[in-house]
Motif scaffolding. Structure first.
Motif, PDB file in Angstrom:
ATOM      1  N   ILE A   1      74.852  62.103 -11.322  1.00  0.00           N
ATOM      2  CA  ILE A   1      74.432  61.317 -12.481  1.00  0.00           C
ATOM      3  C   ILE A   1      73.447  62.118 -13.320  1.00  0.00           C
ATOM      4  N   TYR A   2      73.671  62.130 -14.630  1.00  0.00           N
ATOM      5  CA  TYR A   2      72.803  62.825 -15.576  1.00  0.00           C
ATOM      6  C   TYR A   2      72.300  61.855 -16.635  1.00  0.00           C
ATOM      7  N   VAL A   3      71.117  62.157 -17.154  1.00  0.00           N
ATOM      8  CA  VAL A   3      70.574  61.396 -18.277  1.00  0.00           C
ATOM      9  C   VAL A   3      70.090  62.372 -19.338  1.00  0.00           C
ATOM     10  N   GLN A   4      70.142  61.948 -20.597  1.00  0.00           N
ATOM     11  CA  GLN A   4      69.632  62.755 -21.692  1.00  0.00           C
ATOM     12  C   GLN A   4      68.393  62.113 -22.273  1.00  0.00           C
ATOM     13  N   THR A   5      67.401  62.945 -22.553  1.00  0.00           N
ATOM     14  CA  THR A   5      66.188  62.513 -23.230  1.00  0.00           C
ATOM     15  C   THR A   5      65.945  63.450 -24.412  1.00  0.00           C
TER      16      THR A   5
ATOM     17  N   VAL B   1      61.995  57.958 -19.225  1.00  0.00           N
ATOM     18  CA  VAL B   1      61.272  57.778 -20.484  1.00  0.00           C
ATOM     19  C   VAL B   1      62.087  58.388 -21.617  1.00  0.00           C
ATOM     20  N   GLY B   2      62.342  57.612 -22.645  1.00  0.00           N
ATOM     21  CA  GLY B   2      63.084  58.103 -23.793  1.00  0.00           C
ATOM     22  C   GLY B   2      64.551  58.333 -23.516  1.00  0.00           C
ATOM     23  N   LEU B   3      65.184  57.445 -22.770  1.00  0.00           N
ATOM     24  CA  LEU B   3      66.591  57.605 -22.376  1.00  0.00           C
ATOM     25  C   LEU B   3      67.502  57.497 -23.591  1.00  0.00           C
ATOM     26  N   ARG B   4      68.341  58.548 -23.811  1.00  0.00           N
ATOM     27  CA  ARG B   4      69.221  58.574 -24.968  1.00  0.00           C
ATOM     28  C   ARG B   4      70.701  58.653 -24.615  1.00  0.00           C
ATOM     29  N   GLY B   5      71.022  58.889 -23.354  1.00  0.00           N
ATOM     30  CA  GLY B   5      72.425  58.974 -22.984  1.00  0.00           C
ATOM     31  C   GLY B   5      72.580  59.113 -21.489  1.00  0.00           C
TER      32      GLY B   5
ATOM     33  N   ALA C   1      60.469  53.251 -21.400  1.00  0.00           N
ATOM     34  CA  ALA C   1      61.048  53.660 -20.113  1.00  0.00           C
ATOM     35  C   ALA C   1      62.156  52.694 -19.740  1.00  0.00           C
ATOM     36  N   GLU C   2      63.318  53.243 -19.424  1.00  0.00           N
ATOM     37  CA  GLU C   2      64.470  52.424 -19.066  1.00  0.00           C
ATOM     38  C   GLU C   2      65.012  52.848 -17.710  1.00  0.00           C
TER      39      GLU C   2
END
Length: 607
Positions: free
Chosen positions: A577-581, A563-567, A543-544
């Motif tokens: 703001i968006y995050v990819q998992t 959890v599982g931050l990839r981008g 988790a980041e």
């Protein structure tokens, strides 16, 4: 760990709102980590007239240098508010005071600039009071103690130095344990101890700095005079703020922006009088008489530059320019438009959909028509601000390709562990080698990318980047700055450097960077606004927490864990703001992450 809406219409909308004083936009975060093109001419001409008269009020000042402090959960980019800034009354010296108390009392009184530091000067001998120049700068300490010097009546004020603020409001931060010894000499005057010899400047504790100083944003121009580029400074909040801002603008940009930005004011321009009076809400800026020879275009640019800088002091409603006490005539000029503040990006993101480049917008994804990229197995795509040119890496990160619908794909760079590409608004796409082969960045001109000859390119190898492991490099939306992440393992430096260009916009160098943070391991960065960036560890394990770093706050702002931050990808502001998992895409809503965009990979807004 310490330390933009879419298209030309959106840019015009943002500029109109700003000119009406309805929008507050916001450099200092923790040191330890701790557009589109031109808008509608009719709108811009109207804006030129508006800005010639109106100063933006009630808009928060931006700042520009992230520093140390704890990380906290936060919703946005906020600057510390000065408490009791206007009502700070230091104590004068008491009769019979000891030498130690005189020293400590003097520096405590230096927290108030009322009447030219009248109270602080009471602690000085007459000759020292005459020669002491408080305005040369301020030392801000975590702790301090008085020590005796080598000779009688000589003392040293030993500081654990936190910040150093120069006379132009530029802040330099120092890690804990940095000591600065300030010498003083005392003498008896009419039976009372007074300071008779000392260096210029003031010395104050960190908590007083946080109460008395506020961040204010100066603005300079990109070389085309299209964008307003922020330069955050820190000044005492009070009656002298407007004067401090104008003097700093006239003195020129901070070191990390020199060569990358320009000012409308000629070198050597000064205030004709050592103050900027505010009369009925109008800041009267009286400059040296040679400006009477300035052109109408230059006058409008000067007025715009000061107008947007002086919007922060709440008592300022408009600006009047004078030269040698003569009011400058501000005839209309169709050639002058207000600069774009906090440039925006289109609402959609380029992405990867089953090995094809895709467009993701409003929770819907579709393939880019006229392009077939399956054989390249693309990753980390980027799209230009004109929305017609793409760049991406192959899966092995060993080749950089440029593409445009209906045109042939073209490989422009090969190497190992190439950096994900980033476009600037001038039409150049940037990449380079990461890893131990790093230390240089390469930019390609997309305007001539698809002809028979290779596109024009420039490779930059600044001394400060040589030997560094570069993790990411992303251009700002005004094209004057680049966000660079360097380091290895658990340590990452987050830096902002200015981009020096030739007259035609070709990159030709980078300035010595401004450090934003130095600490936690992060691998990707993105611009949130012109004064704020987002960084995160995108390794995909555990988790980041993505972290916001602001040029106008001392505190890094930690978002909710992923959890599982990839981008990461960022549109226009903290609400975008968006995050990819591994399971897809999620958007930040409040302080939570809402899942959407299944199957979408490596999304990125224009730039």
């Amino acid at each position: 760990m310490e330390p933009r809406r879419s298209g030309a219409a959106a840019a015009d909308s943002a500029a109109v709102t700003t000119a009406q004083g309805a929008v507050s936009r916001g450099r200092i975060a923790g040191r330890r980590l701790a557009g589109r093109r031109r808008g509608a001419p009719s709108v811009r001409k109207a804006l030129a007239l508006v800005l010639a008269v109106v100063v933006l009020v009630a808009a928060g000042g931006c700042a520009s240098i992230p520093r140390s402090g704890p990380v906290g959960k936060s919703q946005g980019d906020t600057a510390p508010q000065a408490k009791d800034a206007q009502n700070y009354y230091p104590q004068p010296p008491t009769p019979g005071g000891s030498q130690d108390s005189i020293i400590e009392g003097f520096y405590n009184a230096g927290s108030s600039d009322a009447d030219d530091y009248q109270v602080a000067r009471l602690y000085l001998s007459q000759s020292a009071s005459t020669t002491w120049k408080a305005e040369v700068g301020t030392l801000v300490y975590r702790s301090a103690k008085v020590e005796r010097g080598a000779k009688a009546n000589e003392y040293v004020y030993d500081l654990d130095l936190a910040y150093e603020v120069d006379g132009q409001g530029i802040v330099t931060t120092h890690p804990k344990g940095t000591h600065r010894r300030v010498p003083l000499t005392l003498a008896q005057v009419n039976g009372e101890w007074r300071i008779s010899q000392l260096a210029g400047g003031t010395v104050i504790p960190q908590d007083v700095f946080q109460r008395r100083y506020n961040p204010y944003t100066l603005y300079f121009y990109d070389p085309s005079f299209r964008y307003a580029v922020p330069d955050v400074r820190w000044f005492i909040r009070g009656s002298s703020t407007a004067t401090s801002i104008v003097k700093a603008v006239l003195a020129g940009p901070a070191p990390h922006l020199k060569g990358a930005v320009v000012s409308a004011f000629p070198d050597g321009t000064r205030l004709a009088k050592d103050s900027v009076p505010i009369v009925s809400g109008t800041a009267q800026v009286d400059l040296t008489a040679e400006l009477l020879q300035s052109s109408v275009t230059d006058r409008h640019r000067m007025l715009n530059q000061l107008t947007i800088a002086l919007r922060a002091p709440a008592s300022v409603v408009s600006v009047q320019l004078l030269a040698g006490s003569t009011a400058l005539t501000m005839d209309g000029s169709d050639s002058v438009v207000p600069p774009i503040l906090n440039a925006t990006v289109p609402s959609w993101q380029v992405s990867v959909l089953q090995k094809q480049l895709g467009i993701y917008d409003n929770n819907k994804a579709e393939r880019v028509k006229g392009l077939d990229t399956a054989e390249y197995n693309p990753r980390n795509p980027a799209v230009s601000y004109t929305q017609d040119t793409f760049a991406f890496l192959n899966q092995q990160r060993s080749a950089l390709y440029m593409a445009s619908a209906g045109k042939t794909l073209k490989e422009v760079l090969d190497g190992t562990e190439l950096l994900r590409p980033s476009f600037d608004p001038q039409g150049w796409v940037w990449s380079g080698n990461s890893g131990t082969a790093g230390g240089k960045l390469t930019a390609f001109n997309s305007d001539n990318a698809f002809g028979p000859a290779p596109p024009a390119s420039v490779t930059l190898t600044p001394d400060w980047l040589r030997g560094q492991t570069v993790k990411d490099a992303q251009l700002s939306r005004d094209g004057t700055r680049i966000l660079i992440l360097t380091g290895s393992g658990e340590g990452t430096k987050v830096l902002i450097a200015g981009v020096i260009r030739s007259a035609d916009g070709t990159p030709r160098g980078l300035t010595t960077p401004l450090p934003l943070s130095d600490g936690k391991n992060v691998t990707q960065g993105a611009w949130v606004s012109d004064t704020q960036v987002l960084v995160a560890n995108t390794s995909g394990s555990g988790a980041e927490s993505p972290v916001l770093l602001s040029l106008r706050s001392f505190q890094a702002q930690e978002l909710s864990d992923v959890v599982g931050l990839r981008g990461i990808s960022v549109g226009n502001g903290v609400q975008d703001i968006y995050v990819q998992t591994a399971t897809g895409l999620a958007q930040r809503v409040g302080n939570t992450w809402v899942q959407q965009g299944a199957g979408v990979k490596d999304p990125k807004f224009a730039g």
